[in-house]
Design an enzyme around this catalytic site. Structure first.
Site, PDB file in Angstrom:
ATOM      1  CB  CYS A  82       2.675  -3.345  -1.505  1.00 60.40           C
ATOM      2  SG  CYS A  82       3.182  -3.310   0.009  1.00 60.40           S
ATOM      3  CB  CYS A 163       6.183  -2.232   0.518  1.00 59.69           C
ATOM      4  SG  CYS A 163       4.501  -1.672   0.334  1.00 59.69           S
TER       5      CYS A 163
END
Ligand code: AVW
Length: 259
Positions: A82, A163
């Protein structure tokens, strides 16, 4: 001697499959897995190659669809952390130089999937399981050519995996930094998942001093699309020299991953 370095082979549209494609792809795959720690051990470069060629061999090179790569994509395993994904449009050179120098982010081409195929060309033909080394359709010659469908599929996958905070690097030197027809505008942005993505940092790279591209019609379009998808974002105009400085001197104070 003037050496023209044409990374994406855009001007050899009439030529066929890259020579030694199999060797190049398998060697890139093995080298990548060796160089990058934390790669899942399930990756097998020979199996990846098999999956790749089965996606398009034996097919009319104007009838290779995005979905034809679905099975192949599953043979390549990689976790994308992420807060690391960088998307780009018309900023390929500077975006890739930036990720290489700073390690702040990673582009699709910095992942195993994108790294293996970067700059290569391929196609097969109907009624034969051979590659065509003489002629492959150009990017715009027919929509469903093997190379374009691959990049659309790989880009969709890369965007689905994103993400946390993501970055988008656009080109402020052109009329439409955000182009709905580009892969970023037509494929990736549609796959951004507001449940997974917390923030989109749009950075428009300007070569002139006025730095107002974030206010352009094109960026307003992008803003509307992100709002409709319930995605939080900001847009900043960044001087190209700032990024170039950062590429040349990645550990300097001014190069804080360009926030
Ligand atoms: P781009 P995108 N002939 O800079 O948003 C040959 O427009 O589309 O950015 N190759 C072409 C052509 C063409 N006419 N047009 C595009 N390409 C290929 C994947 C060529 O390789 C990453 F994740 C060119 O350099 C980025 O976020 C590349 O498409 C996003 O998609 C990019 O065209 C960049 O695609």
């Amino acid at each position: 001697v003037v050496v023209m370095y044409v990374k994406y082979g855009v001007d050899d549209d009439t030529k066929g499959t890259t020579k030694n494609l199999k060797t190049i792809v398998i060697e890139r795959c093995m080298e990548y897995i060796r160089a990058v720690s934390q790669m899942p051990s399930s990756n097998n470069c020979d199996a990846i190659w098999e999956g790749f060629q089965n996606s398009f061999l034996g097919k009319d090179p104007c009838k290779v669809h995005v979905e034809d790569y679905d099975q192949f994509i599953t043979t390549v395993q990689q976790d994308i952390p992420c807060n690391k994904s960088l998307f780009w449009s018309k900023t390929g050179q500077i975006a890739h130089d930036f990720t290489k120098a700073t390690k702040c982010f990673m582009t699709l081409e910095d992942t195993l999937l994108g790294h293996m195929m970067d700059g290569l060309k391929w196609c097969g033909q109907q009624h034969s399981k051979e590659f065509n080394y003489t002629s492959c359709p150009g990017w715009n010659e027919c929509e469903f050519n093997p190379v374009r469908s691959f990049w659309r599929r790989a880009s969709a996958h890369f965007a689905e995996l994103a993400c946390g905070n993501v970055m988008v690097m656009l080109n402020g030197s052109i009329d439409s930094p955000f182009n709905k027809q580009s892969i970023f505008g037509s494929v990736e942005i549609k796959k951004f998942d507001p449940e997974k993505i917390s923030y989109v940092s749009i950075r428009v790279i300007d070569s002139l001093q006025d730095r107002t591209s974030c206010n352009s019609i094109s960026l307003q379009d992008l803003g509307r699309i992100l709002n409709n998808s319930r995605l939080d974002f900001d847009c900043k105009d960044i001087d190209k020299s700032e990024i170039l400085q950062c590429i040349n001197d990645p550990i300097s104070q001014s190069c804080d991953c360009v926030n």
